[in-house]
Structure formats: C-alpha cells, structure tokens
Design a protein around this motif. Structure first.
Motif, mmCIF file in Angstrom:
data_model
loop_
_atom_site.group_PDB
_atom_site.id
_atom_site.type_symbol
_atom_site.label_atom_id
_atom_site.label_comp_id
_atom_site.label_asym_id
_atom_site.label_seq_id
_atom_site.Cartn_x
_atom_site.Cartn_y
_atom_site.Cartn_z
ATOM 1 N N SER A 5 3.623 -1.230 15.107
ATOM 2 C CA SER A 5 4.498 0.527 14.226
ATOM 3 C C SER A 5 5.512 1.375 14.693
ATOM 4 O O SER A 5 4.962 1.444 15.955
ATOM 5 N N GLU A 15 8.303 5.087 12.209
ATOM 6 C CA GLU A 15 9.521 5.543 11.116
ATOM 7 C C GLU A 15 9.071 4.966 9.737
ATOM 8 O O GLU A 15 8.532 4.277 9.159
ATOM 9 N N VAL A 35 10.105 3.938 6.187
ATOM 10 C CA VAL A 35 10.870 3.054 5.674
ATOM 11 C C VAL A 35 10.754 3.066 3.885
ATOM 12 O O VAL A 35 9.864 2.601 3.544
ATOM 13 N N ALA A 41 7.076 -0.699 10.494
ATOM 14 C CA ALA A 41 7.242 0.472 9.724
ATOM 15 C C ALA A 41 5.891 1.244 9.826
ATOM 16 O O ALA A 41 4.840 0.584 9.954
ATOM 17 N N ILE A 68 6.006 2.224 4.167
ATOM 18 C CA ILE A 68 6.820 2.292 3.452
ATOM 19 C C ILE A 68 6.850 2.015 2.122
ATOM 20 O O ILE A 68 5.756 1.613 1.866
#
Length: 301
Positions: free
Chosen positions: A25, A28, A30, A76, A79
């Motif tokens: 990971s 971030e 998303v 990510a 999400i």
C-alpha cells in the motif's frame, strides 16, 4: 552467526510474503468518480494524497482507467467508489484490488439506496444518490469513519474537523435548494430526463418523474420507437415544459422527442453525472448542485 542467519531468514520470509500478497500500500486514496472525488478531497484536506480516476465531463457508466491508474488501485490505502452498478467499465478493477487485499468502500450501498421504479432497470438499486444533499451528508459520515479506520497514518482529528465543516456546507445546500424549489408550483414539479438520473432529487424535494428518453439507469442503453412514443404521450398528458439532459451528453434524442411531442419544450442541460472542469459552474459538487437547482427552477417555473 546463528543470530545473523535468523535475521536474514526473517527478512527473506517477509519479502516472500509481500510478493505473494500483492502490491504494498502507498497510502494513497483512490476515488473512482469525480463527484465523490471532490467530496473526499474536502474531507481529506492535506492529510493524504487523493487520486480521482474519472475526468471532468466524463460518463461514469462508460469511463475506463489507464494502466497507471489500474496499478494505483492495486497499491491504494483505500478505494472509494460509488457502487450500485454505476462504474460499469471498472468494476473488474475494483474487484481485482479487493482480491489483492486493498480496502474498498462502496458508498452507494451505505446511504439507504432506492430502487428504480420503472423502465429497463426497474427493481434494481439506483446509484445516482448524489442528487440528494441529505444522502451526501450520510456519505460524508461513512467516508469519514472508513478513512479513520482504514488509512494508516492519517490525521484523524483533521479528517473529522474537515468532515464536519463539509457537512455544514451540505446542510446549507439542502436548505437553499428547498427554498429555490419552493418557487415552482406543485403542478409543474414534473421531470423528464435523458435517462433515469433524478430519482433521489425527486424523492427529497417532492418532484414527480414523468419518464426518461432512455428508459434505463444507464446511458449505455438505447430507447425503442415505442419507448419514445410512450414518453411523448406522457409528456403531452402532463404538460411538461422542459426536458433535462446531462451537459456532457448529446441533445439529439431530446430534440427529436420535443419535435414528436408537437409542443414547445425547452432542452435544459444539467450537470447530472459528472463535474465540469475546475473554475466552471459545475467544477465542484456544491457548485454543480447550485447550478442544477437554478436550471430546474428556470426550466419549470
């Protein structure tokens, strides 16, 4: 010597487990659609990086992702996606990320969704919940809790502070839309759209949905001649003064329908499924909804 060998073995096993478990990971966040992307950015502020996959003026039913974006999804921290079948072309990407252990949040499943009442999509969940500001307040609640729980290292106090500030803006939006719509007489609160997209708005603000040019919840469907003829009859019987179409979609079908109805009907564009570029009237969710309220009032009053 034995201790060094043990340390080396642990490091080797750790690397192997990482390789077997998929991508590491990045932290971030998303977000699939640009409407939810704007909401998430308001909640996150500068506490984490946010990547939004859908470009301005794109169609959420048909947009796809690049190889770079697909890779980002698989690394990510979280999400955030609409769900309820909206992002038809990237469902497989979300599922792939889930299989790789990435945390995901289908916001639409958590906001008490309604079903389409008629047409090809009748009985299935309507994903267009963002047209109701009150449900967007619930969406903020859900996103805030999930971020705090799932995103490592995020500033939880800042997230909660940002979320409450944005909730207040949504409350003010809801109040202002209700006040604006009060100028429309009850007998003129009738909506015809290019496809079934304003069900939540209609429920929240007491409108009646007469029908849609494409009798479906997706822009990927197409109307039959009988569908159009049936809608022409409904428009004529209800005395509908305007047809609302998405600003990013062609107006050709709406114009043909207006001609078939044999009466003067205005074709009014709305920012119904996508934000427009930054700095334009539909560049943020709040601006988009204010612009849509103005357009609906102008079209129906």
């Amino acid at each position: 010597m034995i201790r060094a060998s043990v340390v080396w073995l642990i490091a080797l096993l750790g690397a192997a487990l990482t390789a077997c478990g998929g991508s590491t990971s990045t932290g971030e966040i998303v977000v699939t659609t640009n409407i939810l992307g704007d909401v998430v950015r308001n909640i996150v502020g500068d506490t984490a990086d946010v990547r939004v996959l859908m470009k301005p003026n794109a169609d959420p039913h048909s947009f796809g992702v690049s190889a770079q974006d697909a890779a980002a999804m698989n690394s990510a921290g979280l999400i955030v996606y609409n769900g309820l079948g909206l992002e038809e072309n990237i469902t497989r990407n979300v599922e792939s990320a889930e299989e790789n252990g990435i945390s995901t949040l289908a916001v639409g499943e958590r906001i008490n969704p309604i079903d389409y009442p008629e047409g090809e999509s009748a009985g299935t969940p309507d994903p267009h919940f963002w047209t109701d500001p009150q449900r967007m307040i619930t969406a903020v609640d859900v996103i805030e809790r999930t971020m705090i729980r799932e995103v490592e290292g995020i500033d939880t106090a800042a997230v909660s502070r940002n979320a409450e500030q944005y909730r207040q803006q949504l409350r003010e939006l809801d109040t202002s839309m209700a006040r604006d719509f009060a100028a429309i007489p009850p007998q003129r609160r009738k909506l015809v759209t290019n496809h079934h997209v304003l069900g939540y708005l209609a429920q929240r603000f007491d409108f009646t949905v007469i029908g849609a040019i494409v009798p479906s919840g997706t822009t990927l469907a197409a109307p039959s001649p009988s569908d159009l003829q049936s809608l022409v009859g409904a428009i004529d019987a209800a005395g509908v003064p305007a047809i609302f179409v998405d600003s990013s979609q062609p107006e050709k079908l709406a114009n043909v329908l207006a001609q078939q109805a044999g009466v003067h009907i205005r074709i009014v564009p709305l920012y119904s499924e996508s934000l427009s570029p930054p700095g334009t009237p539909g560049g943020t969710y709040l601006d988009m909804m204010r612009a849509n309220a103005d357009s609906i009032v102008t079209g129906l009053r």
